[in-house]
Write an enzyme that holds these catalytic residues in place. Structure first.
Site, PDB file in Angstrom:
ATOM      1  CG  HIS A  89     -48.787  23.540 -12.715  1.00 27.21           C
ATOM      2  ND1 HIS A  89     -49.686  24.531 -11.999  1.00 27.21           N
ATOM      3  CD2 HIS A  89     -48.960  23.430 -13.801  1.00 27.21           C
ATOM      4  CE1 HIS A  89     -50.672  24.694 -12.941  1.00 27.21           C
ATOM      5  NE2 HIS A  89     -50.073  24.059 -14.013  1.00 27.21           N
ATOM      6  CD  GLU A  91     -53.492  24.913 -11.523  1.00 25.51           C
ATOM      7  OE1 GLU A  91     -53.624  23.643 -11.514  1.00 25.51           O
ATOM      8  OE2 GLU A  91     -53.751  25.753 -12.263  1.00 25.51           O
ATOM      9  CB  SER A 194     -55.710  30.451 -21.471  1.00 23.29           C
ATOM     10  OG  SER A 194     -55.909  30.448 -20.215  1.00 23.29           O
TER      11      SER A 194
HETATM   12  P1  PGA Z   1     -54.597  25.921 -18.750  1.00 20.91           P
HETATM   13  O1  PGA Z   1     -53.547  25.401 -17.667  1.00 20.91           O
HETATM   14  O2  PGA Z   1     -54.305  25.409 -20.236  1.00 20.91           O
HETATM   15  O3  PGA Z   1     -56.048  25.423 -18.343  1.00 20.91           O
HETATM   16  O4  PGA Z   1     -54.555  27.501 -18.576  1.00 20.91           O
HETATM   17  C1  PGA Z   1     -52.275  25.115 -18.053  1.00 20.91           C
HETATM   18  C2  PGA Z   1     -51.431  24.495 -16.934  1.00 20.91           C
HETATM   19  O5  PGA Z   1     -51.763  24.946 -15.842  1.00 20.91           O
HETATM   20  O6  PGA Z   1     -50.605  23.801 -17.182  1.00 20.91           O
END
Ligand code: PGA
Length: 235
Positions: A89, A91, A194
């Site tokens: 991911h 992040e 999003s």
């Molecule tokens: P989000 O996150 O829908 O809050 O943009 C998507 C994700 O990180 O998998």
């Protein structure tokens, strides 16, 4: 390829599991036509599994066991009853410096352990502005092992967690591009970034979009239920 259900994945990130997640009528359960999977924190994995939700971990380490403080292995996740795992991911790439090679070893280990990996790939805003978004995604994909079970999530970094989703056309363009690479012709390809009840219809309707990986909106049960309903129309 046999037609598969749409797959809607709820990535709860570092948040408590939403209210009612484990009820018998929870919106986080699969329906006849939509596969649903939840990705809670490690602390809530057990409760999700005990409630018979299809459950995945947000990260797993490739090595099976050993001196890796704070980590959990793919095998351990599988042994506890996880079905899926997220790999790479954005992040994790940003906060933990995970590289394409790290992600490849995670995917390999997940497959060996019997988990279904969802490998996340996406480009930065700089990549997109410079017109090299497809090259970046192709490079990230080329690091991965090819396996029938491996699911790809296209998650443009610039669209995650900020309300600025890709346009349906941008999403479809990238999904179609991924599918044009012979190894990924039959892959299940999810969109993430999003996605919410307002834009789900337009994005999920795209030909090469097989589902979604959802962060923020997945924490709101009513909104999540609407997205599952929208996905059901395409399944
Ligand atoms: P989000 O996150 O829908 O809050 O943009 C998507 C994700 O990180 O998998």
């Amino acid at each position: 390829m046999t037609k598969k259900n749409m797959l809607i994945a709820a990535n709860w990130k570092m948040n408590p599991a939403p209210d009612g997640f484990n009820r018998s009528d929870s919106v986080y359960r699969a329906t006849k036509s939509v596969d649903v999977v939840v990705f809670p924190t490690y602390l809530d994995l057990h409760e999700c599994i005990a409630a018979a939700l299809t459950t995945g971990a947000q990260h797993g380490r490739a090595q099976e066991k050993g001196a890796f403080t704070g980590d959990v292995s793919m095998k351990m996740l599988r042994d506890k009853g996880c079905t899926y795992v997220l790999c790479g991911h954005s992040e994790r790439r940003r906060e933990h410096g995970e590289t394409d090679e790290d992600v490849a070893s995670q995917v390999q280990a997940a497959l060996a352990a019997g988990l279904i990996p969802i490998a996340c790939v996406g480009e930065t805003v700089e990549d997109r502005t410079a017109g090299r978004h497809q090259d970046t995604v192709k490079k990230r994909l080329s690091a991965l092992p090819v396996a029938e079970k491996l699911i790809i999530a296209y998650e443009p970094f610039w669209a995650i967690g900020n309300g600025k989703s890709a346009t349906p056309a941008d999403a479809e363009e990238m999904h179609a591009f991924i599918r044009s690479i012979p190894q990924w012709k039959n892959a299940r390809i999810l969109y993430g970034g999003s996605l919410n009840a307002g834009n789900a219809e337009a994005i999920l309707r795209q030909k090469d979009v097989d589902g979604a990986l959802i962060g923020g909106a997945s924490l709101r049960p009513e909104e999540f239920a609407k997205i599952v309903e929208i996905a059901a129309k395409k399944s």
